[in-house]
Design a protein around this motif. Structure first.
Motif, PDB file in Angstrom:
ATOM      1  N   SER A  38      14.992  -4.524  -1.841  1.00 28.49           N
ATOM      2  CA  SER A  38      14.016  -4.056  -2.830  1.00 28.49           C
ATOM      3  C   SER A  38      12.862  -3.325  -2.166  1.00 28.49           C
ATOM      4  O   SER A  38      12.340  -2.343  -2.710  1.00 28.49           O
ATOM      5  CB  SER A  38      13.494  -5.231  -3.661  1.00 28.49           C
ATOM      6  N   ALA A  39      12.458  -3.769  -0.974  1.00 29.22           N
ATOM      7  CA  ALA A  39      11.368  -3.097  -0.259  1.00 29.22           C
ATOM      8  C   ALA A  39      11.772  -1.683   0.143  1.00 29.22           C
ATOM      9  O   ALA A  39      11.002  -0.726  -0.014  1.00 29.22           O
ATOM     10  CB  ALA A  39      10.979  -3.905   0.974  1.00 29.22           C
ATOM     11  N   LEU A  40      12.990  -1.537   0.652  1.00 28.19           N
ATOM     12  CA  LEU A  40      13.459  -0.218   1.081  1.00 28.19           C
ATOM     13  C   LEU A  40      13.718   0.688  -0.120  1.00 28.19           C
ATOM     14  O   LEU A  40      13.396   1.879  -0.087  1.00 28.19           O
ATOM     15  CB  LEU A  40      14.730  -0.362   1.922  1.00 28.19           C
ATOM     16  N   LEU A  41      14.280   0.119  -1.179  1.00 30.83           N
ATOM     17  CA  LEU A  41      14.536   0.920  -2.372  1.00 30.83           C
ATOM     18  C   LEU A  41      13.237   1.390  -3.014  1.00 30.83           C
ATOM     19  O   LEU A  41      13.172   2.486  -3.574  1.00 30.83           O
ATOM     20  CB  LEU A  41      15.342   0.109  -3.385  1.00 30.83           C
ATOM     21  N   GLY A  42      12.211   0.579  -2.924  1.00 33.07           N
ATOM     22  CA  GLY A  42      10.935   0.962  -3.506  1.00 33.07           C
ATOM     23  C   GLY A  42      10.182   1.984  -2.693  1.00 33.07           C
ATOM     24  O   GLY A  42       9.318   2.701  -3.211  1.00 33.07           O
ATOM     25  N   ALA A  43      10.496   2.084  -1.401  1.00 29.81           N
ATOM     26  CA  ALA A  43       9.741   2.966  -0.513  1.00 29.81           C
ATOM     27  C   ALA A  43      10.206   4.412  -0.571  1.00 29.81           C
ATOM     28  O   ALA A  43       9.425   5.324  -0.291  1.00 29.81           O
ATOM     29  CB  ALA A  43       9.837   2.443   0.917  1.00 29.81           C
ATOM     30  N   PHE A  44      11.474   4.652  -0.938  1.00 29.47           N
ATOM     31  CA  PHE A  44      12.015   5.998  -0.764  1.00 29.47           C
ATOM     32  C   PHE A  44      12.576   6.713  -2.004  1.00 29.47           C
ATOM     33  O   PHE A  44      12.687   7.937  -1.974  1.00 29.47           O
ATOM     34  CB  PHE A  44      13.102   5.965   0.314  1.00 29.47           C
ATOM     35  N   ILE A  59       6.007  -2.609   5.322  1.00 29.15           N
ATOM     36  CA  ILE A  59       6.840  -2.191   4.200  1.00 29.15           C
ATOM     37  C   ILE A  59       7.643  -3.371   3.674  1.00 29.15           C
ATOM     38  O   ILE A  59       7.741  -3.593   2.474  1.00 29.15           O
ATOM     39  CB  ILE A  59       7.775  -1.037   4.608  1.00 29.15           C
ATOM     40  N   LEU A  60       8.208  -4.176   4.571  1.00 29.07           N
ATOM     41  CA  LEU A  60       8.930  -5.372   4.177  1.00 29.07           C
ATOM     42  C   LEU A  60       7.940  -6.484   3.831  1.00 29.07           C
ATOM     43  O   LEU A  60       6.790  -6.443   4.282  1.00 29.07           O
ATOM     44  CB  LEU A  60       9.853  -5.823   5.305  1.00 29.07           C
ATOM     45  N   PRO A  61       8.346  -7.482   3.051  1.00 27.75           N
ATOM     46  CA  PRO A  61       7.444  -8.603   2.717  1.00 27.75           C
ATOM     47  C   PRO A  61       7.107  -9.419   3.962  1.00 27.75           C
ATOM     48  O   PRO A  61       7.938 -10.170   4.469  1.00 27.75           O
ATOM     49  CB  PRO A  61       8.273  -9.431   1.723  1.00 27.75           C
ATOM     50  N   GLU A  62       5.896  -9.258   4.464  1.00 30.04           N
ATOM     51  CA  GLU A  62       5.454  -9.950   5.671  1.00 30.04           C
ATOM     52  C   GLU A  62       3.975 -10.300   5.538  1.00 30.04           C
ATOM     53  O   GLU A  62       3.227  -9.577   4.869  1.00 30.04           O
ATOM     54  CB  GLU A  62       5.671  -9.075   6.914  1.00 30.04           C
ATOM     55  N   ILE A 116      11.296  -1.669  -9.424  1.00 34.28           N
ATOM     56  CA  ILE A 116      11.484  -2.126  -8.047  1.00 34.28           C
ATOM     57  C   ILE A 116      10.150  -2.484  -7.405  1.00 34.28           C
ATOM     58  O   ILE A 116      10.027  -3.490  -6.689  1.00 34.28           O
ATOM     59  CB  ILE A 116      12.204  -1.047  -7.216  1.00 34.28           C
ATOM     60  N   GLN A 117       9.127  -1.663  -7.677  1.00 29.76           N
ATOM     61  CA  GLN A 117       7.811  -1.941  -7.120  1.00 29.76           C
ATOM     62  C   GLN A 117       7.249  -3.266  -7.641  1.00 29.76           C
ATOM     63  O   GLN A 117       6.597  -4.010  -6.897  1.00 29.76           O
ATOM     64  CB  GLN A 117       6.847  -0.797  -7.445  1.00 29.76           C
ATOM     65  N   CYS A 118       7.509  -3.556  -8.913  1.00 31.34           N
ATOM     66  CA  CYS A 118       7.066  -4.851  -9.459  1.00 31.34           C
ATOM     67  C   CYS A 118       7.754  -5.995  -8.720  1.00 31.34           C
ATOM     68  O   CYS A 118       7.114  -7.012  -8.404  1.00 31.34           O
ATOM     69  CB  CYS A 118       7.381  -4.918 -10.954  1.00 31.34           C
ATOM     70  N   ARG A 119       9.030  -5.825  -8.440  1.00 31.03           N
ATOM     71  CA  ARG A 119       9.751  -6.855  -7.699  1.00 31.03           C
ATOM     72  C   ARG A 119       9.178  -7.012  -6.296  1.00 31.03           C
ATOM     73  O   ARG A 119       9.057  -8.128  -5.779  1.00 31.03           O
ATOM     74  CB  ARG A 119      11.238  -6.491  -7.628  1.00 31.03           C
ATOM     75  N   ARG A 120       8.826  -5.901  -5.672  1.00 34.29           N
ATOM     76  CA  ARG A 120       8.237  -5.958  -4.325  1.00 34.29           C
ATOM     77  C   ARG A 120       6.916  -6.736  -4.337  1.00 34.29           C
ATOM     78  O   ARG A 120       6.655  -7.540  -3.436  1.00 34.29           O
ATOM     79  CB  ARG A 120       7.979  -4.547  -3.797  1.00 34.29           C
TER      80      ARG A 120
END
Length: 256
Positions: A96-102, A147-150, A197-201
């Motif tokens: 979800s993080a990668l899908l939301g970024a690009f 970008i990833l959940p950290e 996707i951004q909401c999920r992130r």
């Protein structure tokens, strides 16, 4: 994009959750620098080709310069960011993080819509405002950017006193502007998917932050999720705050 900032940097550094692989950490940094830094260079090289003359063209040049600065700042910040204190290894979170970024890039390849001068200027202004504000927020994030959940440090000052996810809000403003410029059913569909996707992130990131920083619940209870308090009805604001404690009970395994 995950944020964290509490007092001293050393406090967060001491909360290492299950060893962060330094090789993977630096590999991800290099990959982000290559993608965003390369995009910044390509964007910078193409600015001189943009036509001058109308107000809309000047706004587009300003938006392009802001975008180059933002992409370059992402690359620079990635190289200097702190080592994560906690990160999730779940597949869904990473995807979800990668899908939301690009996916927003796909909008750039759609044909331009036939807009009048007012709507054209409005769309470009939204892009310029969204990207410019994103630069300001990213500067506040600084070494906490990812970008990833950290989790690195818990940022609660500056734009993070207004909402818990200001960077997503600013990117959303730019997304509306880009969608208007290529307005079509496909463009609207892409924008809706990106927003979902951004909401999920944001939800995934909050779960990591709640696990890493117990004080996050206090911060979340006093700060709106995404929309500034003055822009939403009081009833909806109370519901948003009530959703915070419910989210905190849905803990995840950071090593899953």
């Amino acid at each position: 994009m995950t944020d964290a900032k509490v007092g001293q940097e050393g406090t967060a550094r001491n909360r290492i959750a299950g060893g962060v692989n330094p090789w993977l950490d630096w590999t991800s940094r290099v990959a982000i620098v290559i993608v965003y830094g390369g995009s910044a260079l390509i964007g910078a090289a193409s600015i001189h080709r943009l036509p001058l003359g109308s107000v809309d063209n000047l706004l587009m040049i300003a938006a392009s310069i802001a975008n180059v600065l933002f992409l370059g700042l992402v690359a620079l910040t990635t190289m200097t960011r702190l080592v994560p204190t906690m990160k999730s290894k779940g597949v869904e979170m990473r995807v979800s993080a990668l899908l939301g970024a690009f996916p927003t890039v796909a909008l750039a390849f759609l044909p331009k819509a036939e807009l009048g001068p007012i709507w054209s200027a409005l769309s470009t202004t939204l892009i310029l405002v969204g990207i410019s504000l994103s630069i300001v927020v990213l500067r506040w994030l600084g070494k906490s950017f990812s970008i990833l959940p950290e989790a690195r440090r818990l940022v609660t000052e500056g734009p993070y006193r207004v909402v818990r996810h200001p960077l997503y809000l600013c990117e959303g403003i730019a997304l509306v502007g880009v969608t208007l410029q290529v307005l079509s059913p496909l463009a609207v569909l892409i924008a809706i998917v990106v927003a979902m996707i951004q909401c999920r992130r944001m939800i995934n990131e909050e779960r990591i932050l709640r696990l890493a920083f117990p004080e996050y619940d206090v911060y979340a209870a006093a700060t709106p999720f995404l929309i500034p308090a003055g822009l939403i009805p009081a009833r909806l604001g109370r519901r948003a705050h009530q959703a915070g404690p419910e989210l905190s009970t849905k803990a995840i395994d950071p090593h899953a």
